[in-house]
Design a protein around this motif. Sequence first.
Motif, short mmCIF file in Angstrom:
data_model
loop_
_atom_site.label_atom_id
_atom_site.label_comp_id
_atom_site.label_asym_id
_atom_site.label_seq_id
_atom_site.Cartn_x
_atom_site.Cartn_y
_atom_site.Cartn_z
N GLY A 193 0.87 -1.09 -0.04
CA GLY A 193 -0.17 0.09 0.12
C GLY A 193 0.80 1.19 0.02
N ALA A 194 0.33 2.36 -0.62
CA ALA A 194 1.07 3.65 -0.53
C ALA A 194 -0.08 4.64 -0.59
CB ALA A 194 1.97 3.67 -1.74
N ALA A 195 0.54 5.84 -0.17
CA ALA A 195 -0.69 7.04 0.02
C ALA A 195 0.07 8.20 0.00
CB ALA A 195 -1.19 6.95 1.44
N ALA A 196 -0.65 9.22 -0.52
CA ALA A 196 -0.28 10.73 -0.66
C ALA A 196 -1.19 11.50 -0.29
CB ALA A 196 0.47 11.02 -2.04
N THR B 213 1.24 0.91 -6.82
CA THR B 213 2.46 1.03 -7.57
C THR B 213 2.78 2.49 -7.77
OG1 THR B 213 2.44 -1.07 -8.58
CG2 THR B 213 3.81 0.54 -9.93
N GLY B 214 1.61 3.13 -8.70
CA GLY B 214 1.89 4.82 -9.02
C GLY B 214 2.15 5.61 -7.66
N LEU B 215 1.39 5.27 -6.70
CA LEU B 215 1.62 6.23 -5.53
C LEU B 215 2.92 5.73 -4.60
CD1 LEU B 215 -2.07 6.16 -4.08
CD2 LEU B 215 -0.55 8.12 -4.67
N GLY B 216 3.36 4.60 -4.88
CA GLY B 216 4.57 4.13 -4.57
C GLY B 216 5.53 5.16 -5.08
N MET B 217 5.51 5.30 -6.47
CA MET B 217 6.46 6.29 -7.01
C MET B 217 6.30 7.78 -6.64
SD MET B 217 5.56 5.08 -11.15
CE MET B 217 6.02 3.53 -11.83
#
Length: 454
Positions: A228-231, A357-361
């Motif tokens: 998981g990733a977040a911004a 994936t895209g938020l991990g970037m």
Amino acid sequence: MVYTPKKAFVIGVGSTKFDKPRGERDYDALGIEATVKALLDAGITYDAVELATVGYVYGDSTSGQRVLYTIGMTGIPILNVNNNCSTGSSAFVNSVQAIQSGQADCALALGFERMAPGSLSSPWTDRPSPIAGTFTQVLEIEDEKAYPTPEKGPSAARIFGAAGKEYCERYGATNEHMAKISAKNHQHSAKNPYSQFRFAPSWQEVLNARPITRELTLPMCSPTSDGGAAAIVASEEFVRKHKLEDRAIEIVGQAVATDSARLYNDHSRIELAGSDMARRASEKAYKQAGIGPNDVQVIELHDCFAPNELITYDALGLCKPGEAHHIVDKGDNTYGGKWVVNPSGGLESKGHPLGATGLGMIFYLTLQIRGEAGDLQVPNVRNALAHNLGLGGSCVVSILRKPAFYRAGSTTASRAGYDVAREVRRVTRTELDKVRAKQFSDYVPPAVEERARL
């Protein structure tokens, strides 16, 4: 009257470790961990978030609500999106646009995925795949007369492998170039504690590894992953009100492209792998940012398979058409070269939990621009670019930069209490309580600790 969008800034980022699917943690835990970390990084509670967009591919209906209700049932809009492998960036775009349009001053973009082990497959058996046309075109181009040996392997790997083969046939690149790209990414990820893989094979070892398709060996392929990733994204007014000038990173260019008629009209395996989408999205993002490819220092590129990194150098304008392998030969895609491409290790090594994936970037690039990327830090980063691609199709290109008002102050490490770039920790119940919405702090959803798996 000409509409001028408001500026949007990343003020907080968070990520879990991207890991091999083992069924040890549910998507709730992955989404909660990423969100809590992003809120802690921004120094705000969930009360401040006015809109959330949540991305996942292998999930059910309102999974975003299930995750975020644990952090606060504040009644805000929660939008769930699925855009294949570009899902995380699509969630990010939606939240950025909410800021730019004035619909919100603070928005959350969250992505997560809990995947099944093994090659990607669809759970649906009663309907055609959205990329069935693309795969059929690859088979038609690679007819038996041109390639008498039948190709085997997963369909996505075959599509990108075929694109790499066409690039080699047209321009003189070789499988060694793709092996060198893979080895470079694995070498980068050896220093990344968030990566699924941290081994560093030589390019010869990559080339001689277990074959997956005609062109690809195992290290050239991104693995299925959980993560998981977040911004957190905010307006300039919000940044100044909350004194976040030491956290805010501006989104200076962003574009989304889908397939054009070139997908089928060009009869090209390179175009079937999404090059035209990347080309058009990057051109638009560069124009918005007022820069060109030579003004970028660090790139997180969608290397789901090593050939896609090779063909995308062209699409992002890093070289003239047909010269991507020269970038590899010169070492212009790693530390000490013209660009550092995938310092995180990329999808091949870091992992590829589709919704995250895209938020991990964005997580990695935000740390890079702040100068907080630890052992992965690229020197003197001014502009950073994220390229996130989904067949079927969608491509998102985002360009980030320090704003003029940026000032040194607190760091991600000082806010978290440890060096975030060099160590992965799960969040605690105390940290969850710190960022949970205070407006409804008297309500705790059932089994919150079990759902969070803290």
